[in-house]
Design an enzyme around this catalytic site. Sequence first.
Site, PDB file in Angstrom:
ATOM      1  N   ARG A   1     -10.683 -11.164   1.117  1.00 39.86           N
ATOM      2  CA  ARG A   1     -11.559 -12.165   0.502  1.00 39.86           C
ATOM      3  C   ARG A   1     -10.986 -13.573   0.670  1.00 39.86           C
ATOM      4  O   ARG A   1     -11.731 -14.544   0.674  1.00 39.86           O
ATOM      5  CB  ARG A   1     -11.792 -11.818  -0.968  1.00 39.86           C
ATOM      6  CG  ARG A   1     -10.569 -11.878  -1.839  1.00 39.86           C
ATOM      7  CD  ARG A   1     -10.714 -11.068  -3.118  1.00 39.86           C
ATOM      8  NE  ARG A   1     -10.756  -9.641  -2.836  1.00 39.86           N
ATOM      9  CZ  ARG A   1     -10.909  -8.707  -3.774  1.00 39.86           C
ATOM     10  NH1 ARG A   1     -11.034  -9.053  -5.051  1.00 39.86           N
ATOM     11  NH2 ARG A   1     -10.942  -7.431  -3.454  1.00 39.86           N
TER      12      ARG A   1
ATOM     13  N   LYS B   1       0.839  -1.194   0.000  1.00 41.90           N
ATOM     14  CA  LYS B   1       0.000   0.000   0.000  1.00 41.90           C
ATOM     15  C   LYS B   1       0.879   1.251   0.000  1.00 41.90           C
ATOM     16  O   LYS B   1       2.035   1.205   0.463  1.00 41.90           O
ATOM     17  CB  LYS B   1      -0.895   0.024   1.243  1.00 41.90           C
ATOM     18  CG  LYS B   1      -1.987  -1.019   1.259  1.00 41.90           C
ATOM     19  CD  LYS B   1      -2.810  -0.888   2.527  1.00 41.90           C
ATOM     20  CE  LYS B   1      -3.923  -1.927   2.559  1.00 41.90           C
ATOM     21  NZ  LYS B   1      -4.947  -1.692   1.515  1.00 41.90           N
TER      22      LYS B   1
END
Length: 473
Positions: free
Chosen positions: A324, A250
């Site tokens: 996920r 990130k």
Amino acid sequence: MKASSNLILFVDEKFNIGSLKKYISNSEFSYISDLLKNSDLKKDLLSFDINSKKTIFLVSVKKDVKFSDIENLGAKFHRHINYDKKKDYFVNTDTINSNIENFAGYFLHGIKLKSYEFNIYKSKKNKKNISINLIGNKNKVSGYSQLRFKAIEEGSFFARDLVSEPGNILHPDEYARRITSLKKFGLKINVYDQKKLKKLGMNALLGVGQGSIRGSYLVTIEWNGAKNNSNPIAFVGKGVCFDTGGYSLKPAKFMEDMTYDMAGSATVVGLMKNLAIRKAKINVVGVVGLVENMVSGNAQRPGDIVKSYSGKTIEILNTDAEGRLVLADALTYTEKKFKPKFIVDLATLTGAIIVSLGSEYAGLFSNNDKLAKQLLDAGDKVQEKLWRMPLHKNFDKLIDSKNADMQNINYVGGAGSTTAAQFLQRFILNKTPWAHLDIAGMAFSKYGGALNSGGATSYGVRLLNKLIEDDYE
């Protein structure tokens, strides 16, 4: 009540004060009447300083007021509390002109929810002790209602505490310990560590956490409040305690906020605490996957392929699409182990949902119209709003992989939140009614919301509690 005490009185939306004459002195009545002539009557609350020790508050109540409006009025009143000088406040219930049951309880509940602060790491803490008292004979709060309000407050505050903790404190090891401490409320808790998860074949979840020196866990939290052995309803939460993005790193700016990437799991844990405190008459299971997504020589690489608990294989094209993967194993395990009536999962899953809905709605994806409507209705009632987003088989081609059964991101672009939900749906194997709530824009607030003062919001605790109360309890 002391003459110097602060008084909260309720009026109609036009601030008619004729009915208040018997509750305040003639001089106070005349003084407020004069000031009202030049006041902004579009506000919900007006305050009048009678002297240095007494303030009278007028709270405007609309004819069609809802319980969520009353909570918001309490939260707005909280902004006027002067912790430094004014210690005693009295709510005159005789001035309430509403048929809403527990009106005073909802008002106090709003004050309490708004009062939350996370300041345990400040060396100097301001003592903030005040007294808010109910006077009058109208709208007393029953013992059961007091317990219900307390349960929501404690569940919400526990969730906010979890989300607010820094990553060096609330890593997966510590998180699992804190959940285990809830056994004292009557919850049955099982912690599956890495050894057990490996044996079960939860390689999707384990892959996310393999770069961290901390453990990875799946924790189940059971509340058996029904008199029969009926199948439970289930809630599943993403618990990424800190998310660097892994090798798909990130940007540095705002990475510190990634302590809240476990907010979905915190909602589940807070909800379960709430249900246990109020002795909910229903069977419920909460399941949370706890990991830390870090960079190291042992971390997962883009291009890796893992076999999930379901048996389906996943190509990891982006290590920052990790939530996920955690949920994939947790969802299949929940469905297989507990055979629930339905499953709702919560996750700060995608930045794309913030692009779509900002900080006003969480995204709702579901394979079941009835469950979706129940969630939408519950969200509207407690003002934790949801907006239903699409699922469709045509999106599947965007996550089909040439090298495995599927890939964890859509490299074509677009539909980021939908393809993430479409990915999760593949791990509901037996057509169990399921809903996915993407709460990325709702779990944390820089500026504060109606019932929180900024920071962690505990979004979903009140929504799911309302769903249970109205439709399943």
